[in-house]
Design an enzyme around this catalytic site. Structure first.
Site, PDB file in Angstrom:
ATOM      1  N   TYR A  37       0.756  -1.267   0.017  1.00 44.43           N
ATOM      2  CA  TYR A  37       0.029   0.168  -0.159  1.00 44.43           C
ATOM      3  C   TYR A  37       0.883   1.281   0.037  1.00 44.43           C
ATOM      4  O   TYR A  37       1.806   1.344   0.636  1.00 44.43           O
ATOM      5  CB  TYR A  37      -0.941   0.003   1.289  1.00 44.43           C
ATOM      6  N   HIS A 193     -12.465   3.567   5.552  1.00 46.53           N
ATOM      7  CA  HIS A 193     -11.335   2.797   5.465  1.00 46.53           C
ATOM      8  C   HIS A 193     -10.904   1.756   6.504  1.00 46.53           C
ATOM      9  O   HIS A 193     -10.059   1.126   6.411  1.00 46.53           O
ATOM     10  CB  HIS A 193     -10.179   3.739   4.956  1.00 46.53           C
ATOM     11  N   ARG A 223      -4.757   7.659  -8.850  1.00 45.11           N
ATOM     12  CA  ARG A 223      -3.961   6.584  -8.183  1.00 45.11           C
ATOM     13  C   ARG A 223      -4.753   5.219  -8.906  1.00 45.11           C
ATOM     14  O   ARG A 223      -5.608   5.375  -9.435  1.00 45.11           O
ATOM     15  CB  ARG A 223      -3.740   6.397  -6.926  1.00 45.11           C
ATOM     16  N   ASN A 225      -5.633   1.372  -7.665  1.00 47.84           N
ATOM     17  CA  ASN A 225      -5.702   0.337  -6.858  1.00 47.84           C
ATOM     18  C   ASN A 225      -6.260  -1.027  -7.551  1.00 47.84           C
ATOM     19  O   ASN A 225      -6.454  -0.858  -8.936  1.00 47.84           O
ATOM     20  CB  ASN A 225      -6.815   0.798  -5.898  1.00 47.84           C
ATOM     21  N   GLU A 265      -8.643  -0.526 -10.344  1.00 44.75           N
ATOM     22  CA  GLU A 265      -9.226   0.690 -10.264  1.00 44.75           C
ATOM     23  C   GLU A 265      -8.680   1.936 -10.471  1.00 44.75           C
ATOM     24  O   GLU A 265      -7.643   2.289  -9.776  1.00 44.75           O
ATOM     25  CB  GLU A 265      -9.792   0.965  -8.965  1.00 44.75           C
ATOM     26  N   TYR A 316      -7.498 -10.115   2.282  1.00 41.76           N
ATOM     27  CA  TYR A 316      -8.448  -8.933   2.304  1.00 41.76           C
ATOM     28  C   TYR A 316      -8.942  -8.657   0.878  1.00 41.76           C
ATOM     29  O   TYR A 316      -9.988  -8.404   0.470  1.00 41.76           O
ATOM     30  CB  TYR A 316      -7.643  -7.504   2.785  1.00 41.76           C
ATOM     31  N   LYS A 317      -8.006  -9.136  -0.147  1.00 39.04           N
ATOM     32  CA  LYS A 317      -8.519  -8.842  -1.646  1.00 39.04           C
ATOM     33  C   LYS A 317      -9.149  -9.976  -1.979  1.00 39.04           C
ATOM     34  O   LYS A 317      -9.686 -10.269  -3.093  1.00 39.04           O
ATOM     35  CB  LYS A 317      -7.134  -8.545  -2.286  1.00 39.04           C
TER      36      LYS A 317
END
Lengths: 346, 202
Positions: A37, A193, A223, A225, A265, A316-317
């Site tokens: 991250y 978040h 950005r 993601n 994204e 998490y993903k």
């Protein structure tokens, strides 16, 4: 050049495909062979011609099918588009930004004619020709945010700025990576978040919030993601998790190249002029693993990134259970050769 | 056990405080079950404040165990109600009539504090005018992210949604707008495979 729009589905028979051109312009998110991250914001300036960054709001071959999919999701669950009462003006700001940008960037597809508050909007691909009064929502078939985002790819969150914080107070969210607008609406930046692992401890959100509070009009930032999605399903919502979750179990070593998609994204952030709110478009792109590996640099790099990703992130993903199969598949395309810096193909 | 130390968690999870006397133009206290004890403690520290307060109390199966002592603490007005749903119109009316300087005290279960806080915030009460203190059961009010129904007083993880019947796991992600935590299908990726239920915090 004129875009050839695909007729494809993001559910059921999943006929979504990327053309060779769409593969070449895919916004591959990894600039090196590992990932952690980071705030990684950069000015949202026009990128290379033909790339996903060329225009302010990218329109691509999936436009019409994505808008059909959005209408389907909204018919099933109208709570995917919500706006708290104080966010109306920000909705009009959003409509203006998108209409003016698209009309300038794609004059063959969109036209905007303004005569004072009397506006005429022509969306040629969708066959729309509407005249309405700016700031009068009784003259549109939907509220301003819903009206324009039913015609624009990507999800949209609108963040109100007050008390030195950003509050997610409106949005259109039908193509999300497993978060719920209905649950998160009204939350502060740190609250929405909250479920993200590791990044809080790294200070990523503190730095990002500090930066964003000072975002200036006319100076948008962007950005990338990413996550992993089985089947080209745009609506990986928590609302429907019990419906798409089982699809994760359908991967086999034989079909992983076709069924497993990298989901990227392209996130941009825009200060809005009247409301001082912030528009946060989250534009999703999907690509099959077997299409990624047609770019040798991307195949090598994705293998290394996914192989070495910390367990918390893979969990998490949402692909921890399939990671071994994915990494095994990608390893065939990694000969160990060094990769060049940057995201673009060699 | 009426006091519980919650383990550290994510940023959306509320951190409950301790009720302290404060100056104000009016005082609204809303409590359920063991929350009465926090109000009684507050009354000991500030009897005048209690004498000026409007108290909404939901004994929630504790009968008169706390309500008699609460009445003895001398609230300005005391309403004792059978459930939050029953008390909600009254609370909304009290919030609608509120003027600048109202101080709100919420105490008891997380579900009670969450629902009352959501009503207060929706009515425009400044967040700094609301104090909270957890007492009693650690049960949670959960929203099913799938059907949107709320299940009150959830004590186990996973649990069954009272509305759609899905087996849901208990997240710490919390919405102040709903006054509820998020419940998400636990067997989505392996339909029918439900982990054994565990008591929360066990």
């Amino acid at each position: 050049m004129t875009i050839q729009f695909n007729d494809e589905t993001f559910t059921g028979d999943y006929t979504f495909r990327n053309s060779p051109r769409a593969i070449r312009r895919f916004p591959f998110p990894f600039h090196e062979d590992s990932y952690m991250y980071a705030v990684n914001l950069e000015p949202h300036l026009p990128g290379p011609k033909g790339s996903a960054f060329e225009h302010r709001f990218d329109v691509d071959e999936h436009y019409l099918s994505e808008m059909k999919d959005r209408a389907r999701v909204l018919a099933d669950d109208p709570l995917r588009c919500q706006s708290l009462p104080h966010m109306d003006l920000a909705g009009w700001d959003t409509l203006e930004l998108i209409m003016t940008s698209k009309a300038e960037d794609y004059p063959d597809l969109f036209e905007l004619h303004r005569d004072g508050d009397r506006w005429r909007w022509i969306n040629r691909p969708m066959g729309i020709d509407d005249t309405f009064t700016f700031l009068d929502k009784t003259t549109l078939p939907y509220g301003p945010l819903e009206y324009i985002t039913r015609q624009t790819q990507g999800d949209y969150a609108i963040l109100d700025q007050r008390e030195n914080d950003l509050w997610m107070d409106a949005g259109m969210v039908t193509t999300q990576a497993d978060w719920s607008l209905d649950f998160d609406i009204g939350m502060s930046f740190m609250q929405w978040h909250a479920p993200v692992p590791l990044a809080h401890q790294l200070g990523v959100f503190d730095r990002a919030l500090k930066f964003l509070l000072n975002l200036q009009q006319g100076a948008p930032v962007r950005r990338l993601n990413w996550t992993m999605t089985v089947n080209p399903n745009l609506d990986t919502s928590p609302e429907n998790y019990h419906k798409w979750g089982p699809e994760k179990t359908t991967l086999t070593p034989e079909n992983v190249g076709q069924k497993q998609h990298l989901r990227v994204e392209l996130q941009t952030l825009w200060r809005l002029p009247r409301s001082n709110a912030m528009l946060f478009p989250i534009r999703g792109y999907l690509i099959r693993l077997e299409d990624i590996v047609t770019v040798p640099k991307w195949g090598r790099r994705l293998h290394r990134v996914l192989r070495d990703l910390p367990v918390e992130l893979a969990t998490y993903k949402g692909f921890i259970r399939n990671r071994p199969m994915i990494v095994e598949y990608l390893s065939q395309f990694d000969d160990g050769a060094p990769t060049s810096p940057g995201c673009f193909p060699d | 056990m009426t006091r519980f130390t919650f383990p550290p968690s994510i940023a959306s999870r509320p951190v409950w405080g301790t009720l302290l006397p404060r100056k104000g133009t009016a005082f609204l206290m809303i409590a359920d079950a063991e929350g009465a004890e926090a109000l009684i403690d507050l009354a000991k520290a500030a009897p005048d404040l209690m004498a000026a307060a409007d108290v909404v109390y939901l004994p929630k199966g504790t009968g008169t165990r706390f309500s008699d002592a609460l009445r003895a603490a001398g609230p300005g007005t005391l309403y004792i109600g059978p459930s939050f749903d029953a008390a909600e119109p009254r609370i909304k009316r009290m919030l609608a009539d509120a003027r600048m300087g109202l101080q709100i005290f919420l105490t008891g279960t997380e579900g009670l504090m969450g629902r009352a806080m959501a009503l207060a915030l929706a009515a425009g009460t400044p967040v700094d005018a609301i104090q909270t203190e957890h007492r009693g059961s650690v049960a949670r009010r959960m929203q099913c992210v799938h059907c949107k129904g709320f299940t009150e007083d959830v004590m186990t993880d996973p649990f069954v949604c009272a509305h759609c019947g899905l087996n849901l796991f208990v997240r710490d992600h919390y919405s102040r707008r709903f006054g509820a935590y998020q419940g998400v299908c636990v067997d989505a990726e392996d339909p029918g495979v439900i982990p054994p239920q565990k008591e929360l915090y066990s």
